[in-house]
Design an enzyme around this catalytic site. Structure first.
Site, PDB file in Angstrom:
ATOM      1  N   ASP A  21       0.824  -1.219   0.000  1.00  0.00           N
ATOM      2  CA  ASP A  21       0.000   0.000   0.000  1.00  0.00           C
ATOM      3  C   ASP A  21       0.856   1.266   0.000  1.00  0.00           C
ATOM      4  O   ASP A  21       1.994   1.263   0.475  1.00  0.00           O
ATOM      5  CB  ASP A  21      -0.930  -0.023   1.228  1.00  0.00           C
ATOM      6  N   ARG A  34      -1.447   9.209  -9.644  1.00  0.00           N
ATOM      7  CA  ARG A  34      -1.385   7.951  -8.898  1.00  0.00           C
ATOM      8  C   ARG A  34      -0.752   6.805  -9.693  1.00  0.00           C
ATOM      9  O   ARG A  34      -0.048   5.968  -9.131  1.00  0.00           O
ATOM     10  CB  ARG A  34      -2.794   7.563  -8.421  1.00  0.00           C
ATOM     11  N   HIS A  38       1.996   3.523  -9.025  1.00  0.00           N
ATOM     12  CA  HIS A  38       1.827   2.087  -9.312  1.00  0.00           C
ATOM     13  C   HIS A  38       2.982   1.585 -10.187  1.00  0.00           C
ATOM     14  O   HIS A  38       3.506   0.502  -9.979  1.00  0.00           O
ATOM     15  CB  HIS A  38       0.492   1.831 -10.016  1.00  0.00           C
ATOM     16  N   LEU A 132      10.627 -20.553  -4.801  1.00  0.00           N
ATOM     17  CA  LEU A 132       9.602 -19.683  -4.197  1.00  0.00           C
ATOM     18  C   LEU A 132       8.266 -19.780  -4.934  1.00  0.00           C
ATOM     19  O   LEU A 132       8.226 -19.776  -6.159  1.00  0.00           O
ATOM     20  CB  LEU A 132      10.106 -18.229  -4.258  1.00  0.00           C
TER      21      LEU A 132
HETATM   22  C1  IPE Z   1      -5.371  -2.646   0.112  1.00  0.00           C
HETATM   23  O1  IPE Z   1      -5.093  -1.320  -0.072  1.00  0.00           O
HETATM   24  C2  IPE Z   1      -5.383  -3.351  -1.219  1.00  0.00           C
HETATM   25  C3  IPE Z   1      -4.097  -3.450  -1.876  1.00  0.00           C
HETATM   26  C4  IPE Z   1      -2.940  -3.050  -1.428  1.00  0.00           C
HETATM   27  C5  IPE Z   1      -4.140  -4.089  -3.161  1.00  0.00           C
HETATM   28  P1  IPE Z   1      -6.250  -0.226  -0.196  1.00  0.00           P
HETATM   29  O2  IPE Z   1      -5.562   1.049  -0.441  1.00  0.00           O
HETATM   30  O3  IPE Z   1      -7.269  -0.637  -1.186  1.00  0.00           O
HETATM   31  O4  IPE Z   1      -6.901  -0.278   1.261  1.00  0.00           O
HETATM   32  P2  IPE Z   1      -7.721   0.842   2.042  1.00  0.00           P
HETATM   33  O5  IPE Z   1      -8.753   1.372   1.095  1.00  0.00           O
HETATM   34  O6  IPE Z   1      -6.754   1.899   2.430  1.00  0.00           O
HETATM   35  O7  IPE Z   1      -8.277   0.135   3.233  1.00  0.00           O
HETATM   36  C1  IPE Z   2      -1.739   0.194  -3.274  1.00  0.00           C
HETATM   37  O1  IPE Z   2      -1.515   1.556  -3.316  1.00  0.00           O
HETATM   38  C2  IPE Z   2      -1.965  -0.394  -4.627  1.00  0.00           C
HETATM   39  C3  IPE Z   2      -3.363  -0.714  -4.925  1.00  0.00           C
HETATM   40  C4  IPE Z   2      -4.355  -0.685  -4.077  1.00  0.00           C
HETATM   41  C5  IPE Z   2      -3.670  -1.120  -6.273  1.00  0.00           C
HETATM   42  P1  IPE Z   2      -2.709   2.594  -3.296  1.00  0.00           P
HETATM   43  O2  IPE Z   2      -3.111   2.870  -4.703  1.00  0.00           O
HETATM   44  O3  IPE Z   2      -3.800   2.145  -2.418  1.00  0.00           O
HETATM   45  O4  IPE Z   2      -1.991   3.864  -2.699  1.00  0.00           O
HETATM   46  P2  IPE Z   2      -2.557   4.833  -1.572  1.00  0.00           P
HETATM   47  O5  IPE Z   2      -2.914   3.982  -0.409  1.00  0.00           O
HETATM   48  O6  IPE Z   2      -3.749   5.519  -2.147  1.00  0.00           O
HETATM   49  O7  IPE Z   2      -1.424   5.746  -1.285  1.00  0.00           O
HETATM   50 MG    MG Z   3      -4.131   2.357  -0.440  1.00  0.00          MG
END
Ligand code: IPE
Ligand code: IPE
Ligand code: MG
Length: 251
Positions: A21, A34, A38, A132
């Site tokens: 995350d 964003r 990624h 792995l």
């Molecule tokens: C959890 O992250 C899902 C992934 C890392 C793929 P999110 O960003 O979706 O979670 P919330 O919304 O902060 O709980």
């Molecule tokens: C995690 O990073 C990746 C996915 C959920 C796909 P986020 O996209 O949730 O990044 P934040 O949490 O908004 O910073």
């Molecule tokens: Mg997130």
């Protein structure tokens, strides 16, 4: 002594699960959009998969896309799916070189056709690797997984091929997407939030949890080593007392 040298190789977590995350905030903090986050997150995936393989970790589960993530803005979802297809295609030779087999958990039928195709090919092409096991959680959520398991169990009961009294934790486990994998011993969440966000709710029952403020695109081998060292200093009691563990008692 380096962090790597501080790891006790005889006491590695057999299965590490990671909620990757913080990509979006990492990018936004840099004034980028964003998807840029990624894109850079893929670098961390490569680095951490390599670290896990080098250490001899058995299973690494990466939460890449949740059921709830489908509700993000359309351009982010499309961009993520394109990145997924592109990454899988490019990474298969490296997975093979490092003897890593790819696995997937989640509602794969929801993925776009080209992503499913790329994924099926990668699963097949890496299936004979014996090192792995890299498990990607895609279109995954624990509540979906549990409901899906319950539906399949209910079908068997309706058909008459399963009796309600035969249902126990062991049988239930076999209906989850993770049936062939042991439960994670260590779960890491990057990005600064302290929650599980619908990830492996059943399987994390006795996992050690590790949270870090480091955003996923900044997470590198050293950060993984730190989490493993911390894990190795914890006492896992599984409901027993510390004294019982010291005495080596089983009950
Ligand atoms: C959890 O992250 C899902 C992934 C890392 C793929 P999110 O960003 O979706 O979670 P919330 O919304 O902060 O709980
Ligand atoms: C995690 O990073 C990746 C996915 C959920 C796909 P986020 O996209 O949730 O990044 P934040 O949490 O908004 O910073
Ligand atoms: Mg997130």
């Amino acid at each position: 002594m380096s962090l790597l040298e501080k790891i006790n190789k005889a006491h590695l977590p057999g299965h590490i699960a990671i909620i990757m995350d913080g990509n979006g905030r990492w990018a936004q903090e840099k004034g980028e959009d964003r998807l840029y986050g990624h894109f850079h997150g893929v670098e961390s995936v490569r680095n951490i998969v390599e670290a896990a393989a080098e250490l001899g970790i058995g299973y690494l589960t990466l939460y890449a896309f949740s059921t709830e993530n489908w509700d993000r803005p359309q351009d982010e979802v499309t961009g993520l799916m394109e990145l997924l297809v592109d990454t899988i295609r490019k990474e298969v030779p490296t997975l093979n070189k490092n003897n890593i087999s790819l696995h997937v958990i989640g509602e794969i039928t929801k993925l776009p056709a080209n992503a499913r195709k790329e994924l099926q090919e990668a699963l097949y092409e890496t299936s004979s690797n014996t090192g792995l096991k890299l498990i990607m959680a895609l279109s995954y959520s624990s509540r979906w997984e549990i409901v899906h398991a319950v539906k399949n169990i209910a079908k068997k009961i309706k058909e008459g091929t399963l009796l309600p009294e035969d249902i126990d934790a062991n049988l239930f486990q076999q209906y989850l997407c993770t049936a062939q994998f042991p439960d994670p011993e260590l779960m890491i969440r990057t990005g600064g939030d302290y929650r599980v966000s619908n990830f492996l709710l059943y399987q994390l029952a006795y996992s050690e949890l590790s949270f870090t403020d480091t955003r996923w695109p900044d997470f590198r081998k050293e950060n993984l080593y730190e989490a493993i060292i911390d894990f190795q200093h914890r006492e896992r009691r599984f409901g027993k007392t510390g004294d019982q563990l010291k005495a080596g008692q089983n009950s």
